[in-house]
Design a protein around this motif. Structure first.
Motif, PDB file in Angstrom:
ATOM      1  N   LEU A 124      41.741  38.471  35.480  1.00 53.54           N
ATOM      2  CA  LEU A 124      42.259  37.657  36.575  1.00 53.54           C
ATOM      3  C   LEU A 124      41.763  36.228  36.425  1.00 53.54           C
ATOM      4  O   LEU A 124      40.554  35.976  36.371  1.00 53.54           O
ATOM      5  CB  LEU A 124      41.807  38.226  37.919  1.00 53.54           C
ATOM      6  N   THR A 125      42.688  35.298  36.319  1.00 51.23           N
ATOM      7  CA  THR A 125      42.349  33.890  36.197  1.00 51.23           C
ATOM      8  C   THR A 125      42.887  33.132  37.407  1.00 51.23           C
ATOM      9  O   THR A 125      43.707  33.660  38.166  1.00 51.23           O
ATOM     10  CB  THR A 125      42.933  33.296  34.902  1.00 51.23           C
ATOM     11  N   ASP A 161      46.406  32.644  29.994  1.00 50.65           N
ATOM     12  CA  ASP A 161      46.307  33.452  31.216  1.00 50.65           C
ATOM     13  C   ASP A 161      47.520  33.206  32.107  1.00 50.65           C
ATOM     14  O   ASP A 161      48.036  32.084  32.205  1.00 50.65           O
ATOM     15  CB  ASP A 161      45.034  33.103  31.986  1.00 50.65           C
ATOM     16  N   SER A 163      49.403  34.431  36.055  1.00 55.16           N
ATOM     17  CA  SER A 163      49.161  35.025  37.374  1.00 55.16           C
ATOM     18  C   SER A 163      50.410  34.946  38.238  1.00 55.16           C
ATOM     19  O   SER A 163      51.329  34.158  37.965  1.00 55.16           O
ATOM     20  CB  SER A 163      48.015  34.301  38.111  1.00 55.16           C
ATOM     21  N   SER A 216      46.801  39.240  38.258  1.00 56.54           N
ATOM     22  CA  SER A 216      46.835  38.873  36.845  1.00 56.54           C
ATOM     23  C   SER A 216      48.069  39.498  36.198  1.00 56.54           C
ATOM     24  O   SER A 216      48.477  40.607  36.549  1.00 56.54           O
ATOM     25  CB  SER A 216      45.561  39.341  36.135  1.00 56.54           C
ATOM     26  N   SER A 266      47.658  44.972  36.603  1.00 55.22           N
ATOM     27  CA  SER A 266      47.163  43.724  37.182  1.00 55.22           C
ATOM     28  C   SER A 266      45.828  43.927  37.876  1.00 55.22           C
ATOM     29  O   SER A 266      45.626  44.910  38.602  1.00 55.22           O
ATOM     30  CB  SER A 266      48.168  43.173  38.214  1.00 55.22           C
TER      31      SER A 266
END
Length: 276
Positions: A124-125, A161, A163, A216, A266
């Motif tokens: 997760l970013t 990354d 999201s 994510s 996720s």
């Protein structure tokens, strides 16, 4: 983003004012295509995979679910679970949990054929640490007078990354086409991001509760949602027909019928705030 919306509104208005011809459209009926819809996350709640068929263009909006399928989920640590059909077309994941870095394989057997999806749980970013609001007057950019959400958070170092930010208003998920909020770190890798504005269809008001969930995404899942957003916004008589959204569901047997959809993995974290 808001500037693009304003330009889009102007272009739509101009096109509507300049078009008076009647267009007859002959839409052929479509074959049913299997749809796979599901996610595995780190949330402590029931996780599901949903199976159903696409609708013909002129259908009444209902859809046919797929029952009595055999769904098997396994991870790269050799944990295996056969999913239970908890209600028609809904298959529950009960024992396998979502963990960052693990790879999950979903196998699906139906009367239409055998299919498989593989996804590795991404980190997760751009984890939001706070959600705030700015008050705006009604304008061509903002549809209502009221409060519009912004988030703040640290984007982790390391390019690549992706999201999605899901917004809940008084515990109701906001899921219109212009409320799909996608994020990638292509130009902001490793930075602290302040006042990142989220797109919503209508303003919040005093007393509303907002919850923002950061999900994510793998790159493939990001492309899938980007396709969905494009297709949902691809309306009007001048819209260009688009192919189905990219999918990570693949046929295992040659005789299997067509399939679409996505099985995603996720990591999820949420922040919330009550507007005084």
């Amino acid at each position: 983003m808001k500037l693009f919306k304003a330009i889009g509104i102007l272009l739509i208005a101009l096109s509507l004012n300049s078009c008076e011809d009647v267009v007859d459209v002959n839409i052929a009926s479509e074959n049913h295509v299997l749809v796979v819809e599901g996610s595995l996350t780190n949330l402590r709640e029931n996780q599901y995979v949903k199976l159903y068929y696409t609708n013909p263009v002129l259908s009444d909006g209902s859809y046919e679910v797929v029952t009595k399928a055999i769904l098997t989920l396994k991870d790269n640590l050799k944990n295996v679970e056969i999913l239970k059909e908890s209600s028609p077309g809904w298959y529950q994941i009960s024992t396998i949990k979502g963990r960052e870095g693990r790879t999950y394989t979903l196998n699906i057997k139906t009367t239409d054929g055998t299919y498989e999806a593989i996804s590795t749980m991404p980190r997760l970013t751009m984890t939001p640490d706070t959600v705030q609001f700015k008050y705006e007057m009604k304008s061509i950019v903002y549809p209502d007078e009221g409060y519009y959400p912004v988030i703040n958070g640290r984007e982790l170092e390391g390019i690549g990354d992706f999201s999605q930010f899901k917004i809940f208003k008084n515990n109701k998920f906001l899921n219109k086409a212009n409320e799909i909020n996608l994020f990638k770190d292509e130009y902001v890798d490793g930075n602290y991001i302040s006042n990142y504005e989220l797109d919503i269809d209508s303003a919040f008001v005093s007393g509303d509760l907002i919850r923002v969930e950061a999900w994510s995404l793998t790159k493939e899942n990001y492309v899938f949602w980007d396709d969905i957003q494009t297709q949902l916004n691809n309306s009007g008589i001048f819209a260009t027909p688009l192919p189905n959204a990219h999918s990570n569901i693949f046929k295992i047997t040659q005789e299997s019928k067509d399939v679409t959809g996505f099985f995603g993995t996720s990591m999820v974290k949420s922040v919330q705030k009550l507007i005084p």
